[in-house]
Scaffold this motif. Structure first.
Motif, mmCIF file in Angstrom:
data_model
loop_
_atom_site.group_PDB
_atom_site.id
_atom_site.type_symbol
_atom_site.label_atom_id
_atom_site.label_comp_id
_atom_site.label_asym_id
_atom_site.label_seq_id
_atom_site.Cartn_x
_atom_site.Cartn_y
_atom_site.Cartn_z
ATOM 1 N N ASP A 104 4.432 -3.434 4.838
ATOM 2 C CA ASP A 104 3.935 -3.360 3.461
ATOM 3 C C ASP A 104 3.316 -1.998 3.128
ATOM 4 O OD1 ASP A 104 1.744 -3.681 5.111
ATOM 5 O OD2 ASP A 104 0.655 -4.984 3.733
ATOM 6 N N VAL A 105 3.447 -1.031 4.030
ATOM 7 C CA VAL A 105 2.904 0.307 3.798
ATOM 8 C C VAL A 105 4.046 1.301 3.608
ATOM 9 C CG1 VAL A 105 1.577 2.227 4.762
ATOM 10 C CG2 VAL A 105 0.794 -0.124 5.104
ATOM 11 N N THR A 106 3.993 2.052 2.507
ATOM 12 C CA THR A 106 4.964 3.104 2.234
ATOM 13 C C THR A 106 4.243 4.445 2.204
ATOM 14 O OG1 THR A 106 6.354 1.635 0.900
ATOM 15 C CG2 THR A 106 6.664 4.003 0.585
ATOM 16 N N ILE A 107 4.817 5.445 2.859
ATOM 17 C CA ILE A 107 4.250 6.794 2.831
ATOM 18 C C ILE A 107 5.047 7.628 1.840
ATOM 19 C CG2 ILE A 107 3.595 8.822 4.175
ATOM 20 C CD1 ILE A 107 3.702 7.024 6.680
ATOM 21 N N VAL A 108 4.359 8.212 0.879
ATOM 22 C CA VAL A 108 4.997 9.010 -0.173
ATOM 23 C C VAL A 108 4.778 10.491 0.133
ATOM 24 C CG1 VAL A 108 5.099 9.492 -2.649
ATOM 25 C CG2 VAL A 108 4.555 7.175 -1.849
ATOM 26 N N LEU A 109 5.842 11.192 0.460
ATOM 27 C CA LEU A 109 5.769 12.628 0.717
ATOM 28 C C LEU A 109 5.968 13.382 -0.590
ATOM 29 C CD1 LEU A 109 7.766 12.980 4.055
ATOM 30 C CD2 LEU A 109 5.420 13.755 3.670
ATOM 31 N N ILE A 110 5.033 14.278 -0.897
ATOM 32 C CA ILE A 110 5.095 15.038 -2.156
ATOM 33 C C ILE A 110 5.372 16.499 -1.833
ATOM 34 C CG2 ILE A 110 3.852 15.663 -4.264
ATOM 35 C CD1 ILE A 110 1.989 13.242 -3.661
ATOM 36 N N GLY A 111 6.421 17.033 -2.438
ATOM 37 C CA GLY A 111 6.760 18.430 -2.195
ATOM 38 C C GLY A 111 8.191 18.722 -2.603
ATOM 39 N N GLN A 112 8.712 19.817 -2.122
ATOM 40 C CA GLN A 112 10.062 20.243 -2.482
ATOM 41 C C GLN A 112 11.085 19.344 -1.787
ATOM 42 O OE1 GLN A 112 9.725 24.334 -1.345
ATOM 43 N NE2 GLN A 112 8.477 24.871 -3.124
ATOM 44 N N GLN A 113 11.782 18.562 -2.592
ATOM 45 C CA GLN A 113 12.617 17.477 -2.066
ATOM 46 C C GLN A 113 13.688 17.948 -1.090
ATOM 47 O OE1 GLN A 113 14.008 14.838 -5.091
ATOM 48 N NE2 GLN A 113 14.765 13.329 -3.653
ATOM 49 N N HIS A 160 -3.201 7.060 9.528
ATOM 50 C CA HIS A 160 -3.929 5.848 9.959
ATOM 51 C C HIS A 160 -5.308 5.786 9.300
ATOM 52 C CE1 HIS A 160 -1.343 3.922 12.962
ATOM 53 N NE2 HIS A 160 -0.945 5.144 13.310
ATOM 54 N N LEU A 161 -5.981 6.939 9.190
ATOM 55 C CA LEU A 161 -7.283 6.986 8.511
ATOM 56 C C LEU A 161 -7.139 6.592 7.047
ATOM 57 C CD1 LEU A 161 -10.331 7.770 8.514
ATOM 58 C CD2 LEU A 161 -9.611 10.111 7.986
ATOM 59 N N CYS A 162 -6.074 7.055 6.410
ATOM 60 C CA CYS A 162 -5.811 6.694 5.009
ATOM 61 C C CYS A 162 -5.689 5.183 4.852
ATOM 62 C CB CYS A 162 -4.516 7.349 4.531
ATOM 63 S SG CYS A 162 -4.609 9.125 4.249
ATOM 64 N N LYS A 163 -4.920 4.568 5.722
ATOM 65 C CA LYS A 163 -4.716 3.108 5.673
ATOM 66 C C LYS A 163 -6.044 2.378 5.839
ATOM 67 C CE LYS A 163 -2.231 -0.619 8.095
ATOM 68 N NZ LYS A 163 -3.401 -1.273 8.742
ATOM 69 N N LYS A 164 -6.827 2.835 6.803
ATOM 70 C CA LYS A 164 -8.123 2.205 7.074
ATOM 71 C C LYS A 164 -9.051 2.328 5.873
ATOM 72 C CE LYS A 164 -11.927 2.488 10.439
ATOM 73 N NZ LYS A 164 -12.418 3.218 11.641
ATOM 74 N N GLN A 165 -9.030 3.497 5.217
ATOM 75 C CA GLN A 165 -9.921 3.692 4.081
ATOM 76 C C GLN A 165 -9.528 2.811 2.898
ATOM 77 O OE1 GLN A 165 -11.881 7.205 3.564
ATOM 78 N NE2 GLN A 165 -11.926 7.208 1.340
ATOM 79 N N VAL A 166 -8.236 2.691 2.628
ATOM 80 C CA VAL A 166 -7.788 1.822 1.532
ATOM 81 C C VAL A 166 -8.200 0.381 1.804
ATOM 82 C CG1 VAL A 166 -5.775 0.890 0.318
ATOM 83 C CG2 VAL A 166 -5.856 3.325 0.892
ATOM 84 N N GLU A 167 -7.994 -0.064 3.029
ATOM 85 C CA GLU A 167 -8.326 -1.448 3.386
ATOM 86 C C GLU A 167 -9.822 -1.725 3.298
ATOM 87 O OE1 GLU A 167 -4.678 -2.351 6.542
ATOM 88 O OE2 GLU A 167 -6.598 -1.584 7.274
ATOM 89 N N MET A 186 0.841 -1.194 0.000
ATOM 90 C CA MET A 186 0.000 0.000 0.000
ATOM 91 C C MET A 186 0.878 1.246 0.000
ATOM 92 S SD MET A 186 -2.676 1.358 2.928
ATOM 93 C CE MET A 186 -3.504 -0.226 3.091
ATOM 94 N N LYS A 187 0.477 2.227 -0.812
ATOM 95 C CA LYS A 187 1.200 3.500 -0.846
ATOM 96 C C LYS A 187 0.248 4.639 -0.468
ATOM 97 C CE LYS A 187 5.227 2.728 -3.713
ATOM 98 N NZ LYS A 187 6.126 3.343 -4.716
ATOM 99 N N ILE A 188 0.631 5.362 0.566
ATOM 100 C CA ILE A 188 -0.158 6.491 1.067
ATOM 101 C C ILE A 188 0.563 7.774 0.703
ATOM 102 C CG2 ILE A 188 -1.033 7.638 3.134
ATOM 103 C CD1 ILE A 188 -1.121 4.835 4.467
ATOM 104 N N ALA A 189 -0.034 8.587 -0.159
ATOM 105 C CA ALA A 189 0.594 9.835 -0.592
ATOM 106 C C ALA A 189 0.115 10.980 0.294
ATOM 107 C CB ALA A 189 0.269 10.124 -2.049
ATOM 108 N N VAL A 190 1.070 11.787 0.756
ATOM 109 C CA VAL A 190 0.761 12.917 1.632
ATOM 110 C C VAL A 190 1.392 14.181 1.056
ATOM 111 C CG1 VAL A 190 1.061 13.905 3.932
ATOM 112 C CG2 VAL A 190 0.633 11.446 3.688
#
Length: 312
Positions: free
Chosen positions: A31-40, A293-300, A1-5
């Protein structure tokens, strides 16, 4: 699972966002990866400051930022490489399973409608909030701000969408659905509310229990509370104010803790072809951690797929 923030969205971004994601990453399964989007470079500097050594956070660079006060549609069209713009591209292509932001709410709503789009058959997607109840549970309330003006058919559909969401995320087999009104009697309220009441009463797909009043908002009488976005927003923020006032007076209570926006961390957009979560603009690291955590729950829960099946 990939959670983008969206790392750049919010009053206290990017520090509070990255801090919250670091906290969440320590509580996520492998198995969960958090993807941070923004100025690297900015994100990397904060990760280094926190001495983060984990492997379950990725960074995807985005040049621009949509500020809180910008016009949503204009900003998205003029800043396609913003953190919100890039987040929706990743969600649309399936490279991430959910996209969340504490940034410009209007841009998140418009971005969802223009990228993953509304599910066929949905009149208007709604933003759902979570109202703590005296029985220790949370009631799903929709809408809380996306649709200030509604028609009876929209409210009736909110009831169905909320019921599906509640079933999928809590396991409640027959969620009790109530319509927020100025009285419990069937003929009370505006013409729109009265017409919505009849539509909900006739809908065999939901467990409609009738009207509830403001005094019942926290009493555990319903699992799903239906209202227009104007009223819903006022009710939810009134609840938030209770926590602030009591905290200032030194009063702590488990129920009051639930009225704190940090407790759940975000609000899902229900009725679009994807998982989209909007967080409070003033989100703290704790709120962001709970949002993940809410993101993970919603995907599942596979809730948006279940809505598509129900409306097919």
């Amino acid at each position: 699972m990939k959670i983008a923030v969206d790392a750049m969205g919010g009053d206290f971004a990017p520090e509070a966002i990255v801090d919250g994601v670091i906290q969440a990453s320590a509580e996520m399964p492998s198995d969960v990866t958090i993807v941070l989007i923004g100025q690297q470079s900015v994100i990397n500097a904060i990760l280094e400051k926190h001495n983060f050594k984990g492997a379950n956070i990725e960074i995807i660079h985005a040049d621009d930022v949509i500020e809180m006060g910008e016009h949503p549609t204009k900003a998205l069209s003029q800043k396609p490489n913003s953190s919100i713009g890039v987040g929706f591209k990743l969600l649309k292509t399936g490279e991430v399973d959910v996209f969340a932001s504490a940034g410009n709410t209007g841009a998140m709503m418009v971005g969802a409608l223009f990228s993953v789009k509304a599910i066929e058959g949905v009149f208007r997607p709604a933003i759902a909030g979570f109202a703590p109840q005296t029985n220790g549970k949370y009631a799903v309330m929709l809408d809380i701000g996306a649709n200030a003006d509604v028609k009876p058919e929209m409210l009736a559909q909110f009831a169905e969408l909320g019921s599906i969401y509640c079933r999928a995320t809590t396991g409640e087999e027959s969620p009790r659905v109530a319509l927020m009104n100025i009285g419990e009697e069937e003929k009370k309220g505006s013409l729109i509310i009265q017409a919505a009441h009849q539509l909900m009463k006739e809908n065999k797909k939901i467990n409609f229990i009738g009207n509830i009043e403001g005094k019942d908002f926290f009493k555990g009488k319903a699992d799903v509370i239906v209202t227009d976005g104007f009223t819903g927003n006022i009710l939810l923020k009134m609840g938030e104010s209770l926590y602030g006032i009591m905290a200032e007076r030194g009063v702590r209570d488990s129920f009051l803790d639930g009225t704190n926006y940090e407790a759940v961390g975000g609000s899902p957009i229900i009725g679009v072809n994807g998982n989209v979560i909007i967080a409070h603009g003033a989100s703290s690291p704790t709120a962001i951690k709970n949002m993940v955590h809410l993101c993970k729950k919603q995907v599942e829960s596979k809730v948006y797929q279940k809505i598509k099946e129900a409306l097919a």
